[in-house]
Design a protein around this motif. Sequence first.
Motif, PDB file in Angstrom:
ATOM      1  N   LEU A  34       0.851  -1.186   0.000  1.00 63.30           N
ATOM      2  CA  LEU A  34       0.000   0.000   0.000  1.00 63.30           C
ATOM      3  C   LEU A  34       0.888   1.237   0.000  1.00 63.30           C
ATOM      4  CD1 LEU A  34      -2.839   1.379   0.450  1.00 63.30           C
ATOM      5  CD2 LEU A  34      -2.378   1.139   2.907  1.00 63.30           C
ATOM      6  N   ALA A  35       0.623   2.180  -0.888  1.00 60.51           N
ATOM      7  CA  ALA A  35       1.440   3.398  -0.950  1.00 60.51           C
ATOM      8  C   ALA A  35       0.629   4.527  -1.565  1.00 60.51           C
ATOM      9  CB  ALA A  35       2.708   3.165  -1.763  1.00 60.51           C
ATOM     10  N   HIS A  36       1.044   5.752  -1.293  1.00 63.22           N
ATOM     11  CA  HIS A  36       0.451   6.918  -1.938  1.00 63.22           C
ATOM     12  C   HIS A  36       1.359   7.292  -3.106  1.00 63.22           C
ATOM     13  CE1 HIS A  36      -2.443  10.200  -1.922  1.00 63.22           C
ATOM     14  NE2 HIS A  36      -1.453  11.011  -2.275  1.00 63.22           N
ATOM     15  N   HIS A  37       0.787   7.348  -4.318  1.00 68.01           N
ATOM     16  CA  HIS A  37       1.553   7.468  -5.557  1.00 68.01           C
ATOM     17  C   HIS A  37       2.488   6.268  -5.669  1.00 68.01           C
ATOM     18  CE1 HIS A  37       3.181   8.985  -9.113  1.00 68.01           C
ATOM     19  NE2 HIS A  37       4.121   9.778  -8.652  1.00 68.01           N
ATOM     20  N   ALA A  38       1.871   5.084  -5.677  1.00 71.48           N
ATOM     21  CA  ALA A  38       2.604   3.826  -5.650  1.00 71.48           C
ATOM     22  C   ALA A  38       3.623   3.655  -6.775  1.00 71.48           C
ATOM     23  CB  ALA A  38       1.624   2.659  -5.651  1.00 71.48           C
ATOM     24  N   PRO A  39       3.375   4.145  -8.009  1.00 76.15           N
ATOM     25  CA  PRO A  39       4.385   3.939  -9.059  1.00 76.15           C
ATOM     26  C   PRO A  39       5.763   4.467  -8.680  1.00 76.15           C
ATOM     27  CG  PRO A  39       2.329   4.634 -10.055  1.00 76.15           C
ATOM     28  CD  PRO A  39       2.144   4.753  -8.566  1.00 76.15           C
ATOM     29  N   PHE A  40       5.819   5.574  -7.942  1.00 75.95           N
ATOM     30  CA  PHE A  40       7.108   6.122  -7.517  1.00 75.95           C
ATOM     31  C   PHE A  40       7.824   5.140  -6.589  1.00 75.95           C
ATOM     32  CE2 PHE A  40       9.675   8.383  -4.401  1.00 75.95           C
ATOM     33  CZ  PHE A  40      10.458   9.205  -5.193  1.00 75.95           C
ATOM     34  N   ASP A  41       7.122   4.684  -5.546  1.00 79.76           N
ATOM     35  CA  ASP A  41       7.746   3.782  -4.578  1.00 79.76           C
ATOM     36  C   ASP A  41       8.105   2.445  -5.208  1.00 79.76           C
ATOM     37  OD1 ASP A  41       7.307   5.243  -1.785  1.00 79.76           O
ATOM     38  OD2 ASP A  41       5.487   5.508  -2.951  1.00 79.76           O
ATOM     39  N   VAL A  42       7.227   1.929  -6.048  1.00 73.35           N
ATOM     40  CA  VAL A  42       7.497   0.638  -6.690  1.00 73.35           C
ATOM     41  C   VAL A  42       8.710   0.734  -7.608  1.00 73.35           C
ATOM     42  CG1 VAL A  42       6.589  -1.025  -8.355  1.00 73.35           C
ATOM     43  CG2 VAL A  42       5.145  -0.230  -6.475  1.00 73.35           C
ATOM     44  N   ALA A  43       8.829   1.830  -8.351  1.00 78.26           N
ATOM     45  CA  ALA A  43       9.973   1.994  -9.252  1.00 78.26           C
ATOM     46  C   ALA A  43      11.284   2.020  -8.465  1.00 78.26           C
ATOM     47  CB  ALA A  43       9.822   3.270 -10.071  1.00 78.26           C
ATOM     48  N   PHE A  44      11.319   2.745  -7.354  1.00 74.78           N
ATOM     49  CA  PHE A  44      12.542   2.802  -6.544  1.00 74.78           C
ATOM     50  C   PHE A  44      12.828   1.461  -5.883  1.00 74.78           C
ATOM     51  CE2 PHE A  44      12.895   7.376  -6.968  1.00 74.78           C
ATOM     52  CZ  PHE A  44      14.259   7.574  -6.825  1.00 74.78           C
ATOM     53  N   LEU A  45      11.782   0.761  -5.433  1.00 72.60           N
ATOM     54  CA  LEU A  45      12.008  -0.541  -4.806  1.00 72.60           C
ATOM     55  C   LEU A  45      12.507  -1.558  -5.832  1.00 72.60           C
ATOM     56  CD1 LEU A  45       8.985  -0.791  -2.358  1.00 72.60           C
ATOM     57  CD2 LEU A  45      11.408  -0.489  -1.782  1.00 72.60           C
ATOM     58  N   ARG A  46      11.970  -1.521  -7.037  1.00 70.41           N
ATOM     59  CA  ARG A  46      12.472  -2.426  -8.082  1.00 70.41           C
ATOM     60  C   ARG A  46      13.954  -2.169  -8.338  1.00 70.41           C
ATOM     61  NH1 ARG A  46       7.381  -1.931 -11.673  1.00 70.41           N
ATOM     62  NH2 ARG A  46       6.258  -3.849 -11.200  1.00 70.41           N
ATOM     63  N   ALA A  47      14.320  -0.890  -8.434  1.00 76.25           N
ATOM     64  CA  ALA A  47      15.718  -0.548  -8.683  1.00 76.25           C
ATOM     65  C   ALA A  47      16.601  -0.971  -7.511  1.00 76.25           C
ATOM     66  CB  ALA A  47      15.851   0.955  -8.938  1.00 76.25           C
ATOM     67  N   ALA A  48      16.108  -0.778  -6.291  1.00 77.85           N
ATOM     68  CA  ALA A  48      16.893  -1.140  -5.109  1.00 77.85           C
ATOM     69  C   ALA A  48      17.110  -2.649  -5.038  1.00 77.85           C
ATOM     70  CB  ALA A  48      16.202  -0.633  -3.844  1.00 77.85           C
ATOM     71  N   PHE A  49      16.037  -3.414  -5.217  1.00 78.60           N
ATOM     72  CA  PHE A  49      16.193  -4.871  -5.207  1.00 78.60           C
ATOM     73  C   PHE A  49      17.090  -5.320  -6.361  1.00 78.60           C
ATOM     74  CE2 PHE A  49      12.532  -4.996  -2.330  1.00 78.60           C
ATOM     75  CZ  PHE A  49      12.850  -6.076  -1.526  1.00 78.60           C
ATOM     76  N   GLY A  50      16.930  -4.693  -7.525  1.00 76.57           N
ATOM     77  CA  GLY A  50      17.766  -5.047  -8.660  1.00 76.57           C
ATOM     78  C   GLY A  50      19.238  -4.791  -8.402  1.00 76.57           C
ATOM     79  N   SER A  51      19.545  -3.731  -7.643  1.00 79.29           N
ATOM     80  CA  SER A  51      20.947  -3.388  -7.380  1.00 79.29           C
ATOM     81  C   SER A  51      21.653  -4.416  -6.508  1.00 79.29           C
ATOM     82  CB  SER A  51      21.037  -2.002  -6.725  1.00 79.29           C
ATOM     83  OG  SER A  51      20.580  -2.039  -5.384  1.00 79.29           O
ATOM     84  N   VAL A  52      20.884  -5.245  -5.795  1.00 81.01           N
ATOM     85  CA  VAL A  52      21.488  -6.297  -4.971  1.00 81.01           C
ATOM     86  C   VAL A  52      21.231  -7.679  -5.581  1.00 81.01           C
ATOM     87  CG1 VAL A  52      21.341  -4.906  -2.874  1.00 81.01           C
ATOM     88  CG2 VAL A  52      19.470  -6.471  -3.436  1.00 81.01           C
ATOM     89  N   GLY A  53      20.833  -7.692  -6.861  1.00 83.89           N
ATOM     90  CA  GLY A  53      20.662  -8.957  -7.565  1.00 83.89           C
ATOM     91  C   GLY A  53      19.392  -9.701  -7.224  1.00 83.89           C
ATOM     92  N   GLU A  54      18.374  -8.994  -6.755  1.00 78.91           N
ATOM     93  CA  GLU A  54      17.111  -9.633  -6.398  1.00 78.91           C
ATOM     94  C   GLU A  54      15.969  -8.955  -7.146  1.00 78.91           C
ATOM     95  OE1 GLU A  54      16.535  -9.767  -2.199  1.00 78.91           O
ATOM     96  OE2 GLU A  54      18.582 -10.424  -1.782  1.00 78.91           O
ATOM     97  N   GLU A  55      14.759  -9.481  -6.957  1.00 75.39           N
ATOM     98  CA  GLU A  55      13.574  -8.888  -7.543  1.00 75.39           C
ATOM     99  C   GLU A  55      12.617  -8.448  -6.446  1.00 75.39           C
ATOM    100  OE1 GLU A  55      12.038 -11.871 -10.353  1.00 75.39           O
ATOM    101  OE2 GLU A  55      12.567 -10.429 -11.916  1.00 75.39           O
ATOM    102  N   LEU A  56      11.920  -7.361  -6.696  1.00 74.85           N
ATOM    103  CA  LEU A  56      10.852  -6.931  -5.792  1.00 74.85           C
ATOM    104  C   LEU A  56       9.810  -8.035  -5.706  1.00 74.85           C
ATOM    105  CD1 LEU A  56       9.334  -4.667  -4.185  1.00 74.85           C
ATOM    106  CD2 LEU A  56       8.357  -3.967  -6.379  1.00 74.85           C
ATOM    107  N   PRO A  57       9.389  -8.403  -4.493  1.00 74.09           N
ATOM    108  CA  PRO A  57       8.342  -9.432  -4.384  1.00 74.09           C
ATOM    109  C   PRO A  57       7.124  -9.089  -5.234  1.00 74.09           C
ATOM    110  CG  PRO A  57       9.264  -8.937  -2.222  1.00 74.09           C
ATOM    111  CD  PRO A  57       9.869  -7.949  -3.172  1.00 74.09           C
ATOM    112  N   ASP A  58       6.594 -10.100  -5.897  1.00 71.14           N
ATOM    113  CA  ASP A  58       5.449  -9.915  -6.795  1.00 71.14           C
ATOM    114  C   ASP A  58       4.170  -9.935  -5.969  1.00 71.14           C
ATOM    115  OD1 ASP A  58       3.816  -9.677  -8.960  1.00 71.14           O
ATOM    116  OD2 ASP A  58       4.090 -11.733  -9.662  1.00 71.14           O
TER     117      ASP A  58
END
Length: 233
Positions: free
Chosen positions: A97-121
């Motif tokens: 749950l987030a306010h303006h979720a696309p922003f948070d999801v985009a940063f979380l995807r990038a953060a998980f990607g930077s450590v070789g993982e994927e954001l939970p689906d």
Amino acid sequence: MVIPERTPLADLSLLAVDLETSGLDPATERVLAIGFVPVDGFRVPLGGARRLLVGGDGGPGAAVVIHGLTHDDLATGRPLPEVLAELRAALEGRVLLAHHAPFDVAFLRAAFGSVGEELPDVPVVCTMDLQRRLLTRGGGELPRGALRLWRARDRFGLPPVRAHDALGDALACAELYLAQVAELGAAGTLTLADVRRREPSLLRRLRRRWRRWRWARRRSRVRAGPGVSGGSR
């Protein structure tokens, strides 16, 4: 864990999440802090609330004038993989749950990607989307700034809380969600299918394909070992 679309909101478990970042572009900026608080049905158990600072050498970035996090604050932070592991565990079995979720999801995807993982689906609910839905039910144009978190809370008479603090904003989002679904569900019982955020089908397929390609590329780099270049980006 798959969360059924027909789950009534009274039985739904969510995790309200907010980020503070060094800037606005997830491709070049980084996550500095993550705040989250669980939402169990129509309750917000504050015992599960967390504010996690991310350490690192990048500093607070140009957005310091907004979030106020200093070098000293971030010096007390934890490594990004540890912070993301705690977030992943908190998200287990829950809707994001987030306010303006696309922003948070985009940063979380990038953060998980930077450590070789994927954001939970996991399914995503966006309180900005819900607010737009409420304000446009009778037609007409949205008032300027009406979708901002604080303006949205004002509409429901919710009290002001500290702005641009990851935990404060996560709590503000959770409270706003409860007010929104109370109004949206006044005529009947709502389910996850009624409130979840959906991407256009083509865009969703392209995102999945892109994520699979990136994941395969990272795995090939890890298997190749150090000293082997993955090519230019």
